[in-house]
Enzyme design. Structure first.
Site, PDB file in Angstrom:
ATOM      1  N   CYS B 177     -34.530 -10.753  24.291  1.00 49.92           N
ATOM      2  CA  CYS B 177     -35.484  -9.678  24.589  1.00 49.92           C
ATOM      3  C   CYS B 177     -36.868 -10.295  24.838  1.00 49.92           C
ATOM      4  CB  CYS B 177     -35.600  -8.695  23.426  1.00 49.92           C
ATOM      5  SG  CYS B 177     -34.052  -7.999  22.842  1.00 49.92           S
ATOM      6  N   HIS B 181     -40.316  -9.806  27.230  1.00 49.95           N
ATOM      7  CA  HIS B 181     -41.219  -8.903  26.506  1.00 49.95           C
ATOM      8  C   HIS B 181     -42.023  -9.616  25.438  1.00 49.95           C
ATOM      9  CE1 HIS B 181     -39.620  -5.412  28.550  1.00 49.95           C
ATOM     10  NE2 HIS B 181     -38.395  -5.799  28.269  1.00 49.95           N
ATOM     11  N   ARG B 225     -31.798   2.416  27.070  1.00 50.86           N
ATOM     12  CA  ARG B 225     -32.732   1.349  27.455  1.00 50.86           C
ATOM     13  C   ARG B 225     -32.234  -0.009  26.955  1.00 50.86           C
ATOM     14  NH1 ARG B 225     -35.276  -0.252  31.398  1.00 50.86           N
ATOM     15  NH2 ARG B 225     -33.614  -1.696  30.952  1.00 50.86           N
ATOM     16  N   CYS B 229     -30.910  -3.222  29.120  1.00 53.96           N
ATOM     17  CA  CYS B 229     -31.584  -4.521  28.983  1.00 53.96           C
ATOM     18  C   CYS B 229     -30.548  -5.617  28.726  1.00 53.96           C
ATOM     19  CB  CYS B 229     -32.590  -4.497  27.834  1.00 53.96           C
ATOM     20  SG  CYS B 229     -34.215  -3.872  28.306  1.00 53.96           S
TER      21      CYS B 229
END
Lengths: 205, 268
Positions: B177, B181, B225, B229
């Site tokens: 992730c 991000h 979401r 991802c």
């Protein structure tokens, strides 16, 4: 080691009762087992994709911070050893194909056709040419990459190697290891190398 | 306004400024979102979700109005802003979607498999009740400050596991992730990425899900979401309501504490 702190107060008995504080290592082990039970194979993506190699494990453990210098050197050394240069010694392919590979975002997702194209999706993270305005910024701009560096044998070897295995030159880089992990073929890596280095490529205009 | 019209409008706004200054693209999208504030199609999901909440359904012909989302049976107002949290009856940390499944089983008599068979809808033939219910519960927290608890040891454990998962690199591409991000001001192509390692970034992102996705014509939840991802991370498929989904949601929701909840939003 598991520390179970029993606090014999009324408040604690009403609440959690026995607070369990796990060590960081235990949390890591729990996270790994949670992962295993939380995913299912889909399309071309099996559960083996959750298994980490040493590089992935070391970089994950840093929790977004830089790994210590010594460990970084070890990671880079281990990854340098994986780079396989083409047996014909030719590192530059066709930049036109390289541009297509740089634009192609499909490949290796469970929703992708396993027989379909596999791209490098360079533009997702890098600026490459002046003409493509839809580019990402996670990686540095590569515009005029070859114009600034030339295309000596040394630069060719570095560029091919960087695409093959980025971790060989920058431990815990965000960039995929396109050759080592079998994402791109040897010919595709040659083509992307040419996109970066060929004077006729849009990258170097 | 139908979905095609919306999408055409958005695509037009995205593409038109490409010839000019790129920085203005996100401004244009912001203007577009503002213009749609009064007409977000998410309202259709919210209305259907409210009906589903109140209707007597399932083998026991019961409504969900006695469902305890954490603030007491039937309390919907502000519930989403305090989730995920630990539920003693299930002895588990649950996000909203998982809790809804629990209530559909406990109150309405559905099997767990029935309750979660269609978490992500597609079109009018395969509408998702869970997406509609999530939209309804979420909108009842609009304007409420995120206040996710870490008081129970299982909440803390879920948070800490979620943090590990956020940084977990795997798959063919080594993506975690954090790859996309973990820094301010980054983009994939032209799509801006929230930095989920900062409170500000986590607040901005978390408080705008669920959202109506113009490109899909669907209302999408936070579970969706995460699911999408991981697809793009080249991982296998995230199981709906799994411990990893809940732990990651816990990590991100808690990091968004203090942010004002403002969903369902509208996104490209």
């Amino acid at each position: 080691m598991r520390l179970c702190l029993r606090v014999l107060t009324l408040a604690a008995l009403i609440g959690a009762g026995c607070a369990t504080i796990s060590s960081d290592k235990e949390t890591g082990e729990k996270a790994a087992s949670v992962l295993k039970s939380s995913f299912k194979p889909a399309g071309q993506a099996g559960l083996d994709r959750l298994d980490q190699d040493d590089t992935q494990r070391a970089c994950s453990a840093a929790l977004g911070k830089a790994v210590p210098k010594e460990l970084a050197a070890q990671i880079e050394q281990a990854n340098v050893a994986t780079i396989r240069y083409p047996s014909d010694g030719q590192l530059l392919g066709d930049w036109r194909n390289g541009e297509k590979i740089a634009q192609e975002g499909r490949g290796k997702q469970f929703s992708d056709d396993p027989k379909g194209p596999v791209g490098a999706n360079c533009y997702a993270c890098h600026q490459l040419s002046k003409t493509e305005l839809s580019f990402g910024t996670i990686g540095p701009s590569l515009y005029q990459y070859g114009k600034l560096r030339g295309a000596s044998g040394e630069v060719q070897r570095y560029t091919y190697g960087k695409i093959y295995n980025s971790e060989a030159f920058a431990a815990c880089s965000n960039m995929p290891r396109f050759g080592y992990k079998g994402i791109l073929t040897e010919q595709q890596i040659k083509d992307v190398t040419a996109l970066l280095l060929d004077p006729a490529s849009p990258v170097n205009q | 306004m139908n979905r095609r019209t919306l999408l055409a409008a958005l695509v037009g706004i995205v593409i038109a400024p490409l010839a000019g200054a790129q920085a203005s693209t996100s401004d244009e999208i912001a203007k577009y979102r503002a213009a749609l504030q009064d007409g977000n199609p998410a309202e259709l999901w919210e209305a259907r979700g409210e009906d589903l909440w109140k209707q007597k359904r399932g083998p026991r012909a019961a409504s969900l109005e006695r469902c305890d989302l954490g603030s007491g049976p039937g309390v919907v107002k502000g519930a989403y802003a305090e989730l995920p949290r630990y539920f003693a009856d299930a002895d588990r940390v649950m996000d909203l979607e998982t809790r809804l499944v629990w209530c559909m089983v406990q109150l309405q008599g559905y099997t767990e498999a029935e309750a979660k068979k269609n978490p992500f809808g597609s079109g009018s033939d395969k509408r998702s009740d869970l997406e509609a219910l999530t939209a309804y519960i979420a909108v009842e927290s609009r304007g409420v400050k995120m206040n996710v608890p870490l008081a129970h040891s299982k909440e803390l454990e879920a948070y800490r596991i979620g943090e590990k998962l956020f940084y977990y690199r795997g798959g063919t591409h080594d993506f975690a992730c954090a790859t996309c991000h973990g820094e301010d001001g980054k983009r994939i192509r032209l799509q801006e990425l929230p930095n989920l390692m900062t409170a500000e970034g986590a607040q901005k992102a978390y408080t705008t899900w669920p959202a109506y996705r113009v490109s899909q014509g669907e209302l999408r939840t936070f579970e969706w979401r995460l699911h999408d991802c991981f697809r793009q991370q080249r991982f296998p498929e995230l199981v709906f309501g799994s411990d990893a989904a809940i732990a990651l949601t816990m990590y991100l929701a808690r990091n968004a504490n203090g942010g004002v909840f403002d969903a369902p939003a509208i996104k490209r």
